[in-house]
Scaffold this motif. Structure first.
Motif, mmCIF file in Angstrom:
data_model
loop_
_atom_site.group_PDB
_atom_site.id
_atom_site.type_symbol
_atom_site.label_atom_id
_atom_site.label_comp_id
_atom_site.label_asym_id
_atom_site.label_seq_id
_atom_site.Cartn_x
_atom_site.Cartn_y
_atom_site.Cartn_z
ATOM 1 N N LEU A 58 49.728 43.270 36.566
ATOM 2 C CA LEU A 58 48.342 42.913 36.831
ATOM 3 C C LEU A 58 47.438 43.700 35.881
ATOM 4 O O LEU A 58 47.399 44.938 35.908
ATOM 5 N N ALA A 59 46.704 42.964 35.046
ATOM 6 C CA ALA A 59 45.892 43.599 33.996
ATOM 7 C C ALA A 59 44.582 42.867 33.800
ATOM 8 O O ALA A 59 44.059 42.789 32.691
ATOM 9 N N ALA A 60 44.015 42.342 34.894
ATOM 10 C CA ALA A 60 42.819 41.502 34.769
ATOM 11 C C ALA A 60 41.531 42.233 35.089
ATOM 12 O O ALA A 60 40.446 41.692 34.869
ATOM 13 N N PRO A 63 38.629 46.492 27.285
ATOM 14 C CA PRO A 63 39.293 46.281 28.576
ATOM 15 C C PRO A 63 40.060 47.530 28.994
ATOM 16 O O PRO A 63 40.693 48.199 28.167
ATOM 17 N N LYS A 64 40.031 47.822 30.292
ATOM 18 C CA LYS A 64 40.597 49.083 30.779
ATOM 19 C C LYS A 64 42.039 49.285 30.338
ATOM 20 O O LYS A 64 42.428 50.381 29.912
ATOM 21 N N VAL A 65 42.863 48.230 30.421
ATOM 22 C CA VAL A 65 44.283 48.402 30.142
ATOM 23 C C VAL A 65 44.576 48.660 28.664
ATOM 24 O O VAL A 65 45.710 48.998 28.307
ATOM 25 N N ILE A 83 45.831 38.417 33.086
ATOM 26 C CA ILE A 83 44.658 38.945 32.389
ATOM 27 C C ILE A 83 43.407 38.221 32.874
ATOM 28 O O ILE A 83 43.468 37.116 33.402
ATOM 29 N N GLY A 84 42.266 38.870 32.670
ATOM 30 C CA GLY A 84 40.995 38.293 33.078
ATOM 31 C C GLY A 84 39.884 38.823 32.207
ATOM 32 O O GLY A 84 39.527 38.240 31.182
ATOM 33 N N HIS A 85 39.342 39.987 32.561
ATOM 34 C CA HIS A 85 38.291 40.594 31.753
ATOM 35 C C HIS A 85 38.839 40.959 30.371
ATOM 36 O O HIS A 85 39.864 41.609 30.244
ATOM 37 N N GLY A 86 38.143 40.507 29.325
ATOM 38 C CA GLY A 86 38.579 40.807 27.958
ATOM 39 C C GLY A 86 39.929 40.213 27.618
ATOM 40 O O GLY A 86 40.686 40.789 26.827
ATOM 41 N N ALA A 87 40.215 39.038 28.183
ATOM 42 C CA ALA A 87 41.538 38.436 27.996
ATOM 43 C C ALA A 87 41.894 38.253 26.521
ATOM 44 O O ALA A 87 43.026 38.532 26.107
ATOM 45 N N ALA A 89 49.017 34.947 31.928
ATOM 46 C CA ALA A 89 48.463 34.139 33.024
ATOM 47 C C ALA A 89 47.017 34.564 33.214
ATOM 48 O O ALA A 89 46.724 35.758 33.354
ATOM 49 N N LEU A 90 46.099 33.611 33.199
ATOM 50 C CA LEU A 90 44.671 33.919 33.252
ATOM 51 C C LEU A 90 44.148 33.863 34.681
ATOM 52 O O LEU A 90 44.330 32.858 35.379
ATOM 53 N N GLN A 91 43.489 34.935 35.107
ATOM 54 C CA GLN A 91 42.781 34.972 36.390
ATOM 55 C C GLN A 91 41.287 34.835 36.085
ATOM 56 O O GLN A 91 40.624 35.810 35.763
ATOM 57 N N GLU A 92 40.774 33.629 36.182
ATOM 58 C CA GLU A 92 39.391 33.390 35.781
ATOM 59 C C GLU A 92 38.406 34.018 36.762
ATOM 60 O O GLU A 92 37.373 34.550 36.360
ATOM 61 N N GLN A 93 38.686 33.944 38.059
ATOM 62 C CA GLN A 93 37.852 34.592 39.068
ATOM 63 C C GLN A 93 38.577 35.811 39.603
ATOM 64 O O GLN A 93 39.782 35.769 39.860
#
Length: 453
Positions: free
Chosen positions: A8-10, A21-23, A52-56, A71-75
């Motif tokens: 999990l890196a979103a 992005p934090k990661v 991924i999400g933020h800064g994908a 895999a994109l987590q948009e929300q």
């Protein structure tokens, strides 16, 4: 069963106060996420899924060299929702290991212990005991010690907040069971999110949970701000220092060494303070590295000495050679045994033969230098004409006087001597003295200009 890993890196990481992005914030010069990928790779999973999400785009670009499925987590609807984004590509027959991109020091052995826990239950959970559990979900156990669930702190009763055993967020789950539990998650909680932790309670009701207790608090520590990042950096570096000492390296101060790659040391190496080792570094027996040096992708032969504040990159150094202080070796440098490169000397893409010396204030670039040569102070190989690089070839036993310019392409034969202050534009035969000096003139009666008072 095939193993799939979900990382999990979103998350945005707002407390980092950064556009990065934090990661992607580094530990030992590499993104946190890459450390987690390395730990997962040791288990040889069938597939690694990174959510991924933020800064994908930044994350994908930075780690494009890794063989992962994105895999994109948009929300951003919680950890349970993040795992849902990876599940369509995972078969029900798989075992799933869930890791976090901002927990960079997780070890392969702990990951393996979690997966092995699936031999006893459909879900294996990694827990840890903290002196101060503030902010963490508490582990709920019944009187017999069996895990029955996790309660997020915001939803805890006062008694539950006193529990010191907390959830690390890391778990291993059978994919078929996980898919069914995720379908039953609800957002009816203080955060309005799908908590992945809620599947623990479901697992407890349907056959139990295998709890694996982490023995190292720092291994499971997450990074939410720069202070925590700095803390884990020092933890990582302390581990690297201990490993080197266990392998026979003496460190002047273990707290003042930074390893940002892979170091392969032999016995009786000495490393002074404030040294940085990057990339692939190989150290033969009895190597000495002085204070303030930076080595990147370097191989040092037996007994080589790197003196203070030298910078070496992409170089191979022969046995008994002495480099520095304040020397710079650039990529493509190959030094034979017992070569001396002294203060404020720069060498780039050059090979220098055994016993040769360049002890002061010189530049050697795109050159082949033979054995037992002396390169005088202020010597420059003029290798660049503004468009192309050209080669300088120097034979064995050549003496190059101070303040000489060798204008490449040029060859100096073995045994030749170049007089100080010369500019050499033509090849020099073996055994000769080559000079290129303007006649010295002394003018009688000459007066230096003076300012008028």
């Amino acid at each position: 069963m095939p193993l799939h890993v979900i990382i999990l890196a979103a998350g945005q990481g707002t407390r980092m106060r950064s556009s990065l992005p934090k990661v992607l914030h580094p530990i030992a010069g590499r993104p946190m996420l890459e450390h987690v990928l390395d730990a997962a790779a040791v288990l040889k999973p069938e597939q690694v899924h990174v959510v991924i999400g933020h800064g994908a785009d930044q994350v994908q670009s930075c780690l494009a060299h890794r063989a992962v499925r994105w895999a994109l987590q948009e929300q951003q609807l919680g950890t349970g929702h993040a795992v849902m984004q990876a599940m369509p590509a995972i078969p029900d027959t798989a075992e799933v290991l869930i890791l976090y991109g901002d927990v960079p020091l997780i070890s392969p052995s702990t990951c393996r212990a979690l997966v092995e826990g699936l031999a006893h239950a459909d879900l294996a959970l990694l827990t840890v005991e903290l002196a101060d559990p503030h902010g963490y979900g508490r582990i709920l156990r019944e009187d017999g010690g069996r895990v029955v669930g996790i309660r997020e702190e915001k939803d805890c009763t006062p008694a539950q907040r006193a529990i010191r055993e907390v959830n690390t967020g890391l778990m291993a789950v059978r994919a078929g069971a996980l898919r069914a539990w995720l379908a039953n998650l609800s957002r009816d909680n203080a955060q309005g999110e799908y908590y992945l932790t809620d599947v623990v309670g479901m697992a407890a009701q349907q056959g139990g949970v295998a709890a694996v207790v982490a023995g190292d608090v720092d291994e499971v520590a997450g990074v939410n701000n720069r202070a925590q990042l700095a803390h884990l950096e020092r933890v990582y570096q302390a581990r690297q220092a201990r490993r080197l000492m266990d392998e026979g390296v003496t460190l002047a101060d273990p707290a003042r060494l930074d390893v940002r790659g892979r170091v392969t040391p032999a016995r009786d190496v000495f490393i002074d303070v404030n040294v940085v080792l990057e990339g692939e570094v190989v150290l033969a027996p009895n190597v000495t590295i002085g204070p303030g040096c930076v080595l990147k992708d370097v191989v040092l032969g037996e007994g080589a000495e790197i003196r203070a504040h030298s910078l070496l990159e992409g170089a191979r150094i022969g046995a008994g050679s002495i480099i520095g202080p304040f020397a710079r070796l650039r990529p493509g440098t190959e030094l034979a045994d017992h070569v001396h490169i002294g203060n404020f000397v720069e060498v780039k893409a050059s090979r220098i033969g055994p016993g040769s010396k360049a002890n002061h204030l010189s530049y050697i670039g795109d050159a082949e230098v033979g054995a037992a040569c002396n390169i005088g102070a202020g010597t420059i190989t003029c290798n660049y004409d503004g468009a192309n690089k050209h080669k300088t070839i120097i034979g064995d036993d050549v003496f190059v006087g101070s303040d000489t310019q060798l204008v490449a392409p040029v060859t100096v034969g073995s045994g030749a001597t170049i007089g100080a202050g010369s500019t050499i534009t033509n090849d020099v035969p073996e055994g000769v003295l080559a000079l290129s000096r303007s006649p010295q003139v002394a003018r009688e009666g000459w007066r230096r200009p003076r300012k008028q008072r």
